[in-house]
Scaffold this motif. Structure first.
Motif, PDB file in Angstrom:
ATOM      1  N   THR A  34     -11.123 -32.434 -10.184  1.00  0.00           N
ATOM      2  CA  THR A  34     -10.593 -32.100  -9.184  1.00  0.00           C
ATOM      3  C   THR A  34     -10.640 -33.262  -8.048  1.00  0.00           C
ATOM      4  O   THR A  34      -9.554 -33.291  -7.428  1.00  0.00           O
ATOM      5  N   ASP A  57      -7.272 -23.924 -11.531  1.00  0.00           N
ATOM      6  CA  ASP A  57      -8.846 -23.689 -11.902  1.00  0.00           C
ATOM      7  C   ASP A  57      -8.812 -22.296 -11.442  1.00  0.00           C
ATOM      8  O   ASP A  57      -9.124 -21.930 -10.327  1.00  0.00           O
ATOM      9  N   ASN A  62     -11.277 -24.557  -5.989  1.00  0.00           N
ATOM     10  CA  ASN A  62     -12.117 -25.719  -5.141  1.00  0.00           C
ATOM     11  C   ASN A  62     -11.224 -26.802  -4.632  1.00  0.00           C
ATOM     12  O   ASN A  62     -11.735 -27.652  -3.786  1.00  0.00           O
ATOM     13  N   ASP A 136      -4.362 -29.392 -11.513  1.00  0.00           N
ATOM     14  CA  ASP A 136      -5.968 -29.711 -11.746  1.00  0.00           C
ATOM     15  C   ASP A 136      -6.401 -28.421 -12.475  1.00  0.00           C
ATOM     16  O   ASP A 136      -6.023 -27.049 -12.030  1.00  0.00           O
TER      17      ASP A 136
HETATM   18 MG   LIG Z   1     -12.772 -29.030 -10.681  1.00  0.00          MG
END
Ligand SMILES: [Mg+2]
Ligand SMILES: Nc1ncnc2c1ncn2[C@@H]1O[C@H](COP(=O)(O)OP(=O)(O)OP(=O)(O)O)[C@@H](O)[C@H]1O
Length: 287
Positions: A34, A57, A62, A136
């Motif tokens: 990330t 994700d 996040n 990501d």
């Molecule tokens: Mg991550």
């Protein structure tokens, strides 16, 4: 003649409109995907051109936390058919645009076909007028991460020098090449003490890749273990923005520059993200 020239120009224009879709993945969790995705996207954007970061994700969203953002809409709204991908796109720090992920959703593979199709079509729509789409992904060889990795134009495989991370990176590599032999995978060794350590990791992985998978693994570069990275995380800001002179930010410039100068040379493959993604999920697509 004129028609031919026009057709050619149109072809070139269409090709130029296609974004480079880069999936950031890893075998082991917590190796810095990330952090790398966010800061790579920002560094690529600083060189000019539109960059979209997709937080895929689906378990833990996040990227937003890392960027100090809190959006009203996210991928969940696309999956549920309430919004289109372009409607949930938000402006994020560093001049990039973000597709926020959603927390607590089940894996992509467990979603109904129609919901998956909406996400895939949304990604395909975004390719227009965009230089890079950085995705990501989740860690590990689960369906979600693997689907993105095999559908993308290229994969950044992130590992650390830890033996367990290297072993898991190899497992990921094996899965990716097993599903798509012509995958373009570039290795990033994160949290290294020095460049020699990173190169040793890269050589080890390249050797096993060559020996057991019959594939080259190209080494993109490394990122140092740098306290600025975790300090930036604590402040919910990307390290490239608040610590632009930190060692990590400087190495990130090198990675971005290498990526830009190592363009992929796979024109037909660039046009079929949706198709490849659909194939890995076992659903039909006309793209
Ligand atoms: Mg991550
Ligand atoms: N180069 C670095 N130097 C120091 N700390 C780092 C570095 N890269 C990442 N970290 C720290 O490692 C932790 C994990 O990073 P990150 O969340 O980016 O990993 P991840 O691979 O996305 O994890 P997950 O698999 O859970 O999604 C963060 O707290 C981050 O601050």
């Amino acid at each position: 003649m004129v028609d031919q020239a026009q057709n050619l120009r149109e072809l070139v224009r269409q090709y130029q409109k296609k974004a480079r879709v880069i999936a950031v993945t890893s075998g082991k969790g917590g190796v810095g995907k990330t952090s790398t995705s966010v800061n790579l996207a920002i560094t690529l954007a600083s060189r000019g051109g539109r960059v979209v970061l997709l937080d895929a994700d689906l378990g833990l969203a996040n990227v937003e936390v890392l960027m100090g953002l809190s959006s009203m809409f996210n991928l969940e709204h696309v999956i549920e058919g309430q919004k289109r991908m372009t409607e949930i796109l938000v402006k994020a720090p560093g001049g990039i645009e973000l597709i926020p992920g959603s927390s607590g959703l089940s894996r992509m593979a467990d979603l109904p076909v129609q919901a998956r199709q909406r996400v895939l079509e949304g990604i395909d729509d975004l390719q227009d007028e965009t230089g890079f789409i950085v995705i990501d992904t989740m860690a590990g060889i689960g369906q979600n991460a693997v689907s993105f990795a095999t559908a993308a134009d290229e994969v950044l495989l992130v590992t650390t020098p830890e033996p367990s991370a290297i072993v898991d990176a190899y497992a990921m590599l094996k899965t990716i090449y097993g599903l798509r032999k012509d995958s373009i995978v570039r290795l990033v060794v994160n949290m290294v003490g020095n460049q020699a350590q990173a190169k040793a990791v890269a050589t080890k992985l390249a050797n096993v890749s060559q020996q057991y998978l019959g594939r080259n693994l190209s080494y993109l570069g490394c990122l140092p273990r740098d306290p600025h990275v975790s300090q930036a995380v604590m402040q919910s800001q990307p390290f490239t923005l608040i610590y632009p002179n930190s060692p990590a930010a400087k190495y990130m410039q090198v990675l971005a520059s290498r990526l830009v100068h190592q363009p992929i040379n796979a024109e037909p493959a660039r046009e079929s993200f949706l198709k490849r993604f659909a194939q890995t999920l076992g659903i039909a697509s006309n793209a």
